[in-house]
Design a protein around this motif. Structure first.
Motif, PDB file in Angstrom:
ATOM      1  N   MET A   1       0.848  -1.171   0.000  1.00 14.51           N
ATOM      2  CA  MET A   1       0.000   0.000   0.000  1.00 14.51           C
ATOM      3  C   MET A   1       0.894   1.235   0.000  1.00 14.51           C
ATOM      4  O   MET A   1       1.721   1.422   0.878  1.00 14.51           O
ATOM      5  N   ALA A   2       0.742   2.056  -0.992  1.00 15.12           N
ATOM      6  CA  ALA A   2       1.544   3.262  -1.098  1.00 15.12           C
ATOM      7  C   ALA A   2       0.911   4.385  -0.280  1.00 15.12           C
ATOM      8  O   ALA A   2      -0.304   4.529  -0.235  1.00 15.12           O
ATOM      9  N   LEU A   3       1.743   5.155   0.362  1.00 10.41           N
ATOM     10  CA  LEU A   3       1.278   6.283   1.149  1.00 10.41           C
ATOM     11  C   LEU A   3       1.571   7.571   0.394  1.00 10.41           C
ATOM     12  O   LEU A   3       2.734   7.912   0.192  1.00 10.41           O
ATOM     13  N   PRO A   4       0.545   8.302  -0.045  1.00  9.89           N
ATOM     14  CA  PRO A   4       0.813   9.544  -0.770  1.00  9.89           C
ATOM     15  C   PRO A   4       1.422  10.593   0.147  1.00  9.89           C
ATOM     16  O   PRO A   4       1.150  10.624   1.339  1.00  9.89           O
ATOM     17  N   HIS A   5       2.234  11.414  -0.408  1.00  5.58           N
ATOM     18  CA  HIS A   5       2.895  12.465   0.350  1.00  5.58           C
ATOM     19  C   HIS A   5       2.657  13.781  -0.388  1.00  5.58           C
ATOM     20  O   HIS A   5       2.537  13.801  -1.597  1.00  5.58           O
ATOM     21  N   TYR A   6       2.604  14.882   0.313  1.00  5.92           N
ATOM     22  CA  TYR A   6       2.290  16.169  -0.302  1.00  5.92           C
ATOM     23  C   TYR A   6       3.253  16.570  -1.407  1.00  5.92           C
ATOM     24  O   TYR A   6       2.896  17.282  -2.311  1.00  5.92           O
ATOM     25  N   SER A   7       4.487  16.112  -1.366  1.00  6.67           N
ATOM     26  CA  SER A   7       5.467  16.493  -2.376  1.00  6.67           C
ATOM     27  C   SER A   7       5.322  15.694  -3.657  1.00  6.67           C
ATOM     28  O   SER A   7       6.091  15.874  -4.590  1.00  6.67           O
ATOM     29  N   GLY A   8       4.327  14.813  -3.729  1.00  7.97           N
ATOM     30  CA  GLY A   8       4.139  13.988  -4.908  1.00  7.97           C
ATOM     31  C   GLY A   8       4.912  12.695  -4.845  1.00  7.97           C
ATOM     32  O   GLY A   8       4.888  11.900  -5.778  1.00  7.97           O
ATOM     33  N   ILE A   9       5.616  12.460  -3.754  1.00 10.09           N
ATOM     34  CA  ILE A   9       6.377  11.235  -3.583  1.00 10.09           C
ATOM     35  C   ILE A   9       5.494  10.201  -2.907  1.00 10.09           C
ATOM     36  O   ILE A   9       4.731  10.511  -2.003  1.00 10.09           O
ATOM     37  N   SER A  10       5.604   8.986  -3.345  1.00  9.00           N
ATOM     38  CA  SER A  10       4.839   7.896  -2.760  1.00  9.00           C
ATOM     39  C   SER A  10       5.803   6.973  -2.024  1.00  9.00           C
ATOM     40  O   SER A  10       6.845   6.610  -2.561  1.00  9.00           O
ATOM     41  N   ILE A  11       5.459   6.614  -0.783  1.00  9.83           N
ATOM     42  CA  ILE A  11       6.311   5.736   0.009  1.00  9.83           C
ATOM     43  C   ILE A  11       5.600   4.407   0.172  1.00  9.83           C
ATOM     44  O   ILE A  11       4.461   4.351   0.618  1.00  9.83           O
ATOM     45  N   ASP A  12       6.271   3.348  -0.189  1.00 15.33           N
ATOM     46  CA  ASP A  12       5.721   2.007  -0.064  1.00 15.33           C
ATOM     47  C   ASP A  12       6.697   1.216   0.793  1.00 15.33           C
ATOM     48  O   ASP A  12       7.869   1.107   0.451  1.00 15.33           O
ATOM     49  N   SER A  13       6.231   0.710   1.935  1.00 14.49           N
ATOM     50  CA  SER A  13       7.165  -0.003   2.796  1.00 14.49           C
ATOM     51  C   SER A  13       6.580  -1.334   3.232  1.00 14.49           C
ATOM     52  O   SER A  13       5.369  -1.489   3.354  1.00 14.49           O
ATOM     53  N   PHE A  14       7.475  -2.261   3.488  1.00 15.82           N
ATOM     54  CA  PHE A  14       7.106  -3.592   3.931  1.00 15.82           C
ATOM     55  C   PHE A  14       8.195  -4.031   4.895  1.00 15.82           C
ATOM     56  O   PHE A  14       9.383  -3.926   4.608  1.00 15.82           O
ATOM     57  N   VAL A  15       7.797  -4.476   6.057  1.00 15.92           N
ATOM     58  CA  VAL A  15       8.766  -4.930   7.051  1.00 15.92           C
ATOM     59  C   VAL A  15       8.409  -6.359   7.430  1.00 15.92           C
ATOM     60  O   VAL A  15       7.258  -6.649   7.752  1.00 15.92           O
ATOM     61  N   GLU A  16       9.378  -7.238   7.370  1.00 15.67           N
ATOM     62  CA  GLU A  16       9.189  -8.633   7.783  1.00 15.67           C
ATOM     63  C   GLU A  16      10.149  -8.896   8.933  1.00 15.67           C
ATOM     64  O   GLU A  16      11.350  -8.645   8.825  1.00 15.67           O
ATOM     65  N   MET A  17       9.622  -9.391  10.049  1.00 14.47           N
ATOM     66  CA  MET A  17      10.470  -9.623  11.208  1.00 14.47           C
ATOM     67  C   MET A  17      10.681 -11.115  11.424  1.00 14.47           C
ATOM     68  O   MET A  17       9.735 -11.889  11.371  1.00 14.47           O
ATOM     69  N   GLU A  18      11.928 -11.481  11.660  1.00 14.45           N
ATOM     70  CA  GLU A  18      12.262 -12.851  12.022  1.00 14.45           C
ATOM     71  C   GLU A  18      12.050 -13.011  13.529  1.00 14.45           C
ATOM     72  O   GLU A  18      11.729 -12.056  14.219  1.00 14.45           O
ATOM     73  N   ASP A  19      12.240 -14.227  14.009  1.00 20.87           N
ATOM     74  CA  ASP A  19      12.109 -14.471  15.441  1.00 20.87           C
ATOM     75  C   ASP A  19      13.141 -13.665  16.219  1.00 20.87           C
ATOM     76  O   ASP A  19      14.245 -13.412  15.747  1.00 20.87           O
TER      77      ASP A  19
END
Length: 70
Positions: free
Chosen positions: A1-19
């Motif tokens: 899911m992309a997060l719109p930002h006022y500057s026109g930049i889109s941030i898409d992040s995904f974090v996977e955590m191990e044990d």
């Protein structure tokens, strides 16, 4: 899911955590926030309000129950 930002930049992040990923939290009472830190050097940070934290915990509890039922 992309997060719109006022500057026109889109941030898409995904974090996977191990044990056993180190985690800690701090309370920001002035802003009614909890700041969650994950990673050896607290590389990943989530600032979340009280209501959203409660919703996240509820969702996580449901996911744990479903995993346990499998």
């Amino acid at each position: 899911m992309a997060l719109p930002h006022y500057s026109g930049i889109s941030i898409d992040s995904f974090v996977e955590m191990e044990d056993e990923v180190p985690m800690r939290y701090e309370i920001d009472r002035h802003n009614d926030l909890v700041v969650l830190y994950c990673g050896r050097n607290s590389e990943y940070v989530l600032s979340i309000g009280r209501e959203n934290l409660a919703a996240l915990i509820s969702l996580g509890a449901k996911a744990i129950a479903e995993l346990a039922a499998a």
